[in-house]
Design a protein around this motif. Structure first.
Motif, PDB file in Angstrom:
ATOM      1  N   GLU A  24       0.892  -1.124   0.024  1.00 29.04           N
ATOM      2  CA  GLU A  24       0.069  -0.018  -0.001  1.00 29.04           C
ATOM      3  C   GLU A  24       0.912   1.293   0.064  1.00 29.04           C
ATOM      4  O   GLU A  24       0.711   2.208  -0.760  1.00 29.04           O
ATOM      5  CB  GLU A  24      -0.978  -0.001   1.128  1.00 29.04           C
ATOM      6  CG  GLU A  24      -2.038  -0.947   0.898  1.00 29.04           C
ATOM      7  CD  GLU A  24      -1.747  -2.296   1.610  1.00 29.04           C
ATOM      8  OE1 GLU A  24      -2.619  -3.293   1.296  1.00 29.04           O
ATOM      9  OE2 GLU A  24      -0.607  -2.492   1.747  1.00 29.04           O
ATOM     10  N   LYS A  25       1.792   1.293   0.787  1.00 29.03           N
ATOM     11  CA  LYS A  25       2.793   2.401   0.999  1.00 29.03           C
ATOM     12  C   LYS A  25       3.537   2.525  -0.268  1.00 29.03           C
ATOM     13  O   LYS A  25       4.057   3.631  -0.912  1.00 29.03           O
ATOM     14  CB  LYS A  25       3.580   2.318   2.068  1.00 29.03           C
ATOM     15  CG  LYS A  25       3.014   2.517   3.469  1.00 29.03           C
ATOM     16  CD  LYS A  25       3.899   2.223   4.462  1.00 29.03           C
ATOM     17  CE  LYS A  25       3.057   2.598   5.879  1.00 29.03           C
ATOM     18  NZ  LYS A  25       4.019   2.380   7.160  1.00 29.03           N
ATOM     19  N   ASN A  27       2.460   1.732  -3.472  1.00 29.00           N
ATOM     20  CA  ASN A  27       1.654   2.250  -4.251  1.00 29.00           C
ATOM     21  C   ASN A  27       1.464   3.680  -4.269  1.00 29.00           C
ATOM     22  O   ASN A  27       1.335   4.573  -5.051  1.00 29.00           O
ATOM     23  CB  ASN A  27       0.333   1.485  -4.394  1.00 29.00           C
ATOM     24  CG  ASN A  27      -0.037   0.150  -4.627  1.00 29.00           C
ATOM     25  OD1 ASN A  27       1.069  -0.541  -5.556  1.00 29.00           O
ATOM     26  ND2 ASN A  27      -0.542  -0.674  -4.317  1.00 29.00           N
ATOM     27  N   ALA A  28       1.280   4.123  -2.827  1.00 33.02           N
ATOM     28  CA  ALA A  28       1.073   5.415  -2.540  1.00 33.02           C
ATOM     29  C   ALA A  28       2.290   6.387  -3.162  1.00 33.02           C
ATOM     30  O   ALA A  28       2.050   7.232  -3.807  1.00 33.02           O
ATOM     31  CB  ALA A  28       0.883   5.813  -1.146  1.00 33.02           C
ATOM     32  N   GLU A  32       1.967   9.212  -5.796  1.00 31.01           N
ATOM     33  CA  GLU A  32       2.810  10.722  -5.708  1.00 31.01           C
ATOM     34  C   GLU A  32       3.593  11.052  -6.855  1.00 31.01           C
ATOM     35  O   GLU A  32       4.146  12.260  -6.622  1.00 31.01           O
ATOM     36  CB  GLU A  32       3.208  10.545  -4.180  1.00 31.01           C
ATOM     37  CG  GLU A  32       1.996  10.562  -3.186  1.00 31.01           C
ATOM     38  CD  GLU A  32       2.404  10.494  -1.745  1.00 31.01           C
ATOM     39  OE1 GLU A  32       3.882  10.862  -1.748  1.00 31.01           O
ATOM     40  OE2 GLU A  32       1.715   9.842  -0.935  1.00 31.01           O
TER      41      GLU A  32
END
Length: 330
Positions: A24-25, A27-28, A32
């Motif tokens: 998840e991080k 992907n974030a 960004e």
């Protein structure tokens, strides 16, 4: 804790330290627009690891003049060995390479598997005596005639090349049996520095804990072989169980013999592989025996944010990932 577990934990700690310890991080960060920044950071880490292994080789150069490297399929062994060799040159060492593939026994002497097929991955397929004689001769300062294996004829032929170890020379060998002491029974084992290379990763995400190297290496293999060998994703999936059996028999039992472990994973490799692998996997029909595995890989890749073409272009030409997607300059 084993050496492999230690290397995996070190990687996990590093992921936590830079704030990307889950899919998840990851992907974030990509959403960004931090893809190129992440690529550069991962490459800098790998360069540091190559240099650390080269330092160990340099410190032991008086005792260990042989560097033997092994790892499972699609770990990036070729790129890693070249990068480690380059770091050794920075330190004033001169790596010389013996290609273990040239030490196969003649075809009629090759052992066969349970199906009556030639087993080229068995240790018995190697001319251990000749290899050991050559290594000991080199360590004694003698010159040897390097063999060459003609795969069409199925036998060794003269290469016309000679080798001798000079003062700053280090002998590099990479192959499936390189961590197995049975490959070098006549060699003083203190003279060998062994390196294990594998794509060790542990990023939890969604419903699946992706802590197995297996799927990542399969994706690497699918992408590379489609590009460089014309092998389809379907063919690679169907061959994979055989590849895995070879690893279970010839590589994994000896991984703890390594003095150094190199983790060839990068945080951006799955986002990169997704770009190339998804269309290849999607082309496998429902009637294929590879369909179920292909769908499993596609389901997992759905959770991964894909790199953009502009970000892929930023992957350095010396990167381990260029071994799989092309454009490598090593």
């Amino acid at each position: 804790m084993t050496k492999i577990e230690s290397a995996r934990q070190e990687y996990k700690d590093w992921c936590s330290a830079i704030g990307i310890d889950s899919i998840e991080k990851l992907n974030a960060a990509l959403v960004e627009g931090k893809g190129i920044e992440l690529i550069n950071l991962c490459e800098a880490r790998q360069e540091r690891k190559y240099a650390e292994i080269a330092n160990q080789i340099y410190w032991r150069r008086g005792e260990s003049r042989i560097v033997m490297m092994s790892g499972p399929s699609s770990s990036g062994k070729t790129s890693s060995s070249l990068r480690i060799a380059q770091q050794c040159r920075v330190l004033g060492l001169n790596p010389k390479v013996i290609e273990l593939d040239n030490y196969f026994v003649n075809r009629e002497q090759t052992p066969k598997d349970e199906n009556g097929e030639y087993d080229f991955e068995a240790l018995g397929a190697m001319d251990v005596t000749c290899l050991n004689n050559h290594i000991n001769a080199l360590l004694s300062g003698e010159e040897i005639d390097l063999p060459k294996f003609d795969f069409k004829q199925g036998r060794r032929v003269e290469s016309g090349k000679k080798m001798k170890l000079e003062a700053n020379d280090i002998l590099f060998m990479e192959g499936i049996h390189a961590l197995n002491p049975a490959l070098t029974p006549a060699i003083d084992q203190t003279k060998i520095f062994r390196v294990y290379i594998s794509a060790l990763s542990a990023l939890p995400g969604g419903e699946k804990l992706h802590n197995s190297t297996t799927d990542k290496r399969l994706l690497r293999r699918i992408v590379r072989d489609n590009r460089s060998r014309g092998t389809s994703a379907e063919e690679n999936i169907l061959r994979w169980p055989s590849v895995r059996r070879g690893e279970e028999n010839n590589i994994f039992p000896f991984e703890e013999n390594a003095q150094a472990v190199f983790n060839s994973s990068t945080l951006y490799d799955l986002p990169l592989l997704k770009y190339y692998a998804e269309p290849l996997l999607a082309g496998i029909s429902e009637s294929s025996p590879a369909y179920e595995k292909a769908q499993s890989l596609l389901t997992f890749l759905e959770k991964i944010t894909c790199l953009k073409p502009t970000e892929i272009a930023a992957v350095p030409p010396t990167s381990i990932m260029r071994e799989f997607i092309g454009g490598q300059t090593l």
